[in-house]
Design an enzyme around this catalytic site. Sequence first.
Site, PDB file in Angstrom:
ATOM      1  N   ARG A 184       0.886  -1.108  -0.047  1.00 11.47           N
ATOM      2  CA  ARG A 184       0.102   0.041   0.004  1.00 11.47           C
ATOM      3  C   ARG A 184       0.918   1.037  -0.102  1.00 11.47           C
ATOM      4  O   ARG A 184       0.439   2.313  -0.552  1.00 11.47           O
ATOM      5  CB  ARG A 184      -0.949   0.005   1.250  1.00 11.47           C
ATOM      6  CG  ARG A 184      -2.073  -0.920   1.086  1.00 11.47           C
ATOM      7  CD  ARG A 184      -3.059  -1.009   2.395  1.00 11.47           C
ATOM      8  NE  ARG A 184      -2.085  -1.567   3.457  1.00 11.47           N
ATOM      9  CZ  ARG A 184      -2.468  -1.453   4.780  1.00 11.47           C
ATOM     10  NH1 ARG A 184      -3.352  -0.697   5.193  1.00 11.47           N
ATOM     11  NH2 ARG A 184      -1.757  -1.982   5.690  1.00 11.47           N
TER      12      ARG A 184
ATOM     13  N   TYR B 131       2.973 -21.275  14.072  1.00  8.28           N
ATOM     14  CA  TYR B 131       1.976 -21.526  14.554  1.00  8.28           C
ATOM     15  C   TYR B 131       0.869 -21.678  13.564  1.00  8.28           C
ATOM     16  O   TYR B 131      -0.563 -22.040  14.038  1.00  8.28           O
ATOM     17  CB  TYR B 131       1.687 -20.478  15.711  1.00  8.28           C
ATOM     18  CG  TYR B 131       1.633 -19.083  15.224  1.00  8.28           C
ATOM     19  CD1 TYR B 131       0.531 -18.532  14.503  1.00  8.28           C
ATOM     20  CD2 TYR B 131       2.687 -18.093  15.373  1.00  8.28           C
ATOM     21  CE1 TYR B 131       0.457 -17.091  14.013  1.00  8.28           C
ATOM     22  CE2 TYR B 131       2.684 -16.667  15.174  1.00  8.28           C
ATOM     23  CZ  TYR B 131       1.315 -16.232  14.372  1.00  8.28           C
ATOM     24  OH  TYR B 131       1.204 -15.134  14.217  1.00  8.28           O
TER      25      TYR B 131
ATOM     26  N   ARG C  14       4.964  -5.006  16.729  1.00  9.78           N
ATOM     27  CA  ARG C  14       3.482  -5.184  17.066  1.00  9.78           C
ATOM     28  C   ARG C  14       3.648  -6.502  18.031  1.00  9.78           C
ATOM     29  O   ARG C  14       2.535  -6.766  18.733  1.00  9.78           O
ATOM     30  CB  ARG C  14       2.698  -5.379  15.810  1.00  9.78           C
ATOM     31  CG  ARG C  14       2.625  -4.191  14.834  1.00  9.78           C
ATOM     32  CD  ARG C  14       2.030  -4.540  13.583  1.00  9.78           C
ATOM     33  NE  ARG C  14       1.846  -3.189  12.970  1.00  9.78           N
ATOM     34  CZ  ARG C  14       2.702  -2.774  12.088  1.00  9.78           C
ATOM     35  NH1 ARG C  14       3.840  -3.564  12.007  1.00  9.78           N
ATOM     36  NH2 ARG C  14       2.443  -1.747  11.354  1.00  9.78           N
TER      37      ARG C  14
END
Length: 325
Positions: A81, A189, A241
């Site tokens: 983006r 995961y 994050r």
Amino acid sequence: MALCGGSRLFPGVRSWFHRSSVLQSTCPPHSGFFGPVEDVMLSSGTFRDKVAFITGGGTGLGRAMTSTLSQLGAVCVIASRKLEVLQQTADEISSQTGNKVYVVQCDVRNPEDVSHCVDKMESLTGLPDVIINNAAGNFVCPSERLSPNGWKTITDIVLNGTAFVTLELGKRLIQRQRGASFLAITTIYAESGSGFVVPSASAKAGVEALYKSLAAEWGRYGHRFNIIQPGPIKTKGAFSRLDPTGMFEKSMIGRIPTGRLGKPAEVANLAAYMSSDYATWMSGAVIRLDGGEYVSMAGEFNELRRVTPEQWKTMEDMIRNTKGS
């Protein structure tokens, strides 16, 4: 006997387990056996006359894979983006490798945007020979605090974005009778599931099902589909994050048998091999690249590696003195 939970007979076991990872301020000494080699692995002309399309190519792993493919001769097209970030990355890599890196602004969550992106790529380079679906989003959050928008944001980028890019390019390649290599970057995961990153775990598992399914269905069109599951690799975007305070990095290292985090160049070298003509018999494969973290966490008794020789002697004496079943 409750040895692993700590007992009155051997109280040091639990306290030693609990504090061991906290005490590690740097990589443990044995990590020296597993030092990374970050040079480009394949020969310089491996991707000559090939076009590679990388989503999320402006930063992190996407940037590393773009750099490696460009060094190996590919004409690269990177998409995300943020056009400014893409252009800066493209200019830097092109100046280093001498090969053109094109940029195409694209929000993979929007199928119309994906279609326009592919139109532009076709006009610039033609359809790609290598497609790497790397665009991702993630954040840590207790699931009871997770909003519908948080769920939708991650699953739209990771699962829907990968599907939109893959289907748009796949259909056009089939129509033109062109083969290609598709590669998805997921995570360990995706296989096990994980709390606190439920949207990402769910979406990445969906990506793996998508790629394994298409490996079976679209091989007849000359397409192959493979997956890399990286373990923890410290990139600015991901760790800001997933570990914003930095408090979990030491415990991550403590559970990785090779004693260190991964490097972007290691993923880039594996991605280049899996996308190259050296790997044309590889399809439907899921390759775990994690320093042994997954198997370390999976084994019920693996925490016993933290027991010292002196503690083992005490435990062995206790075991020998056990009567009956």
